[in-house]
Design a protein around this motif. Structure first.
Motif, PDB file in Angstrom:
ATOM      1  N   ALA A 185       0.838  -1.201   0.000  1.00 20.82           N
ATOM      2  CA  ALA A 185       0.000   0.000   0.000  1.00 20.82           C
ATOM      3  C   ALA A 185       0.871   1.249   0.000  1.00 20.82           C
ATOM      4  O   ALA A 185       0.603   2.212   0.718  1.00 20.82           O
ATOM      5  CB  ALA A 185      -0.929  -0.013   1.207  1.00 20.82           C
ATOM      6  N   VAL A 186       1.916   1.228  -0.804  1.00 19.55           N
ATOM      7  CA  VAL A 186       2.862   2.342  -0.865  1.00 19.55           C
ATOM      8  C   VAL A 186       2.483   3.282  -2.005  1.00 19.55           C
ATOM      9  O   VAL A 186       1.734   2.904  -2.906  1.00 19.55           O
ATOM     10  CB  VAL A 186       4.304   1.824  -1.063  1.00 19.55           C
ATOM     11  N   PRO A 187       2.987   4.519  -1.991  1.00 19.14           N
ATOM     12  CA  PRO A 187       2.732   5.422  -3.129  1.00 19.14           C
ATOM     13  C   PRO A 187       3.282   4.831  -4.425  1.00 19.14           C
ATOM     14  O   PRO A 187       4.309   4.139  -4.425  1.00 19.14           O
ATOM     15  CB  PRO A 187       3.476   6.704  -2.728  1.00 19.14           C
ATOM     16  N   TRP A 188       2.605   5.122  -5.522  1.00 13.55           N
ATOM     17  CA  TRP A 188       3.020   4.589  -6.811  1.00 13.55           C
ATOM     18  C   TRP A 188       4.462   4.952  -7.128  1.00 13.55           C
ATOM     19  O   TRP A 188       5.219   4.146  -7.695  1.00 13.55           O
ATOM     20  CB  TRP A 188       2.079   5.104  -7.905  1.00 13.55           C
ATOM     21  N   GLU A 189       4.890   6.144  -6.754  1.00 11.21           N
ATOM     22  CA  GLU A 189       6.236   6.613  -7.097  1.00 11.21           C
ATOM     23  C   GLU A 189       7.329   5.708  -6.533  1.00 11.21           C
ATOM     24  O   GLU A 189       8.415   5.603  -7.100  1.00 11.21           O
ATOM     25  CB  GLU A 189       6.446   8.049  -6.590  1.00 11.21           C
ATOM     26  N   GLY A 190       7.062   5.048  -5.412  1.00  9.12           N
ATOM     27  CA  GLY A 190       8.076   4.193  -4.818  1.00  9.12           C
ATOM     28  C   GLY A 190       7.817   2.707  -4.989  1.00  9.12           C
ATOM     29  O   GLY A 190       8.557   1.878  -4.440  1.00  9.12           O
ATOM     30  N   CYS A 243      -2.381  -3.159  -3.855  1.00 10.83           N
ATOM     31  CA  CYS A 243      -3.543  -2.275  -3.925  1.00 10.83           C
ATOM     32  C   CYS A 243      -3.162  -0.872  -4.363  1.00 10.83           C
ATOM     33  O   CYS A 243      -3.870   0.102  -4.088  1.00 10.83           O
ATOM     34  CB  CYS A 243      -4.276  -2.242  -2.580  1.00 10.83           C
ATOM     35  N   VAL A 244      -2.047  -0.767  -5.081  1.00  9.08           N
ATOM     36  CA  VAL A 244      -1.523   0.527  -5.510  1.00  9.08           C
ATOM     37  C   VAL A 244      -2.231   0.996  -6.779  1.00  9.08           C
ATOM     38  O   VAL A 244      -2.437   0.218  -7.716  1.00  9.08           O
ATOM     39  CB  VAL A 244      -0.002   0.431  -5.732  1.00  9.08           C
ATOM     40  N   ASN A 245      -2.589   2.273  -6.797  1.00  9.42           N
ATOM     41  CA  ASN A 245      -3.252   2.885  -7.955  1.00  9.42           C
ATOM     42  C   ASN A 245      -2.323   3.910  -8.597  1.00  9.42           C
ATOM     43  O   ASN A 245      -2.018   4.933  -7.976  1.00  9.42           O
ATOM     44  CB  ASN A 245      -4.546   3.581  -7.520  1.00  9.42           C
ATOM     45  N   PRO A 246      -1.862   3.664  -9.819  1.00 12.72           N
ATOM     46  CA  PRO A 246      -1.017   4.648 -10.509  1.00 12.72           C
ATOM     47  C   PRO A 246      -1.874   5.818 -11.024  1.00 12.72           C
ATOM     48  O   PRO A 246      -2.513   5.719 -12.070  1.00 12.72           O
ATOM     49  CB  PRO A 246      -0.407   3.857 -11.671  1.00 12.72           C
TER      50      PRO A 246
END
Length: 236
Positions: free
Chosen positions: A91-96, A116-119
């Motif tokens: 559940a990390v930010p897309w950038e990382g 569950c990451v959303n770009p």
């Protein structure tokens, strides 16, 4: 918080690790899983921050020692959490996203990894889906983690509702995507530990892009109507 449904047999003895568990989505999921009685390990770039969040959630759900009202919650850095979890939620930010998973491939081998990451991107016109070379964040995870079983899920659930202790039931379905039936069934069971939530199989991992992208539509709905919208699948 209302009592969670009984745990499915598939989740017995399983520890849930949440990478990025100090962010809004990760913290909300960790809260709900711990409230259901599951052991939870919060992961973060900062072990100190993870431990602080774990202490707060332990107090909130009564799970500091695995008591009757909640599962035990602990905090480690992302690498430690990845090693500790049987089911690992990303559940990390897309950038990382890519950098984190590349560095944890060995620790995640043999595990079910729930992405569950959303770009998404944001500009003056609002929110929009970003293109991903592999097709989706979940497919990127599958490429970077060849020895793990990657499942896409929890993309469209409001972080605000998940992390609000006053919200007893989260009114939404969770689309679960993956290529291994046993893994998608397991993650559907995991979704079902959250009161009001139902896990629904949504297709193979190659169909994850449109589920991730749909979050942009939900965010637009939320902004227009000042809501925390979700998704329900009918006739199932």
């Amino acid at each position: 918080m209302t009592q969670s449904p009984p745990l499915a047999d598939s989740l017995a003895g399983r520890t849930i690790a949440v990478l990025g568990g100090t962010g809004p989505q990760g913290r909300g999921l960790a809260r709900r899983f711990a409230a259901a009685g599951l052991p939870v390990v919060i992961g973060s770039r900062s072990a100190e921050r993870a431990e602080q969040t774990a202490a707060e959630l332990s107090q909130a759900v009564g799970g500091a020692t695995g008591g009757p009202t909640g599962g035990p919650v602990s905090g480690q850095d992302n690498a430690g959490a990845a090693a500790a979890g049987d089911i690992v939620v990303v559940a990390v930010p897309w950038e990382g996203h890519a950098e984190l998973l590349e560095g944890l491939a060995d620790r995640l081998a043999g595990k079910v990894v729930v992405d569950c990451v959303n770009p998404l991107g944001f500009d003056k016109q609002g929110v929009y889906a970003l293109p991903v070379a592999e097709g989706s964040a979940a497919q990127q995870a599958a490429v970077l983690l060849p020895d793990a079983t990657v499942v896409g899920a929890f993309h469209n659930v409001s972080a605000v509702l998940l992390d609000d202790p006053e919200v007893e039931s989260v009114d939404t379905d969770v689309l679960v995507l993956g290529d291994v039936r046993e893994a998608t069934d397991l993650v559907r069971d995991l979704a079902g530990t959250i009161p009001g939530v139902r896990g629904v199989y949504g297709g193979r991992l190659r169909n994850a892009h449109q589920v991730e992208a749909f979050t942009a539509n939900l965010i637009s709905i939320n902004r227009r109507y000042k809501a925390h919208s979700g998704l329900r699948i009918t006739d199932v």
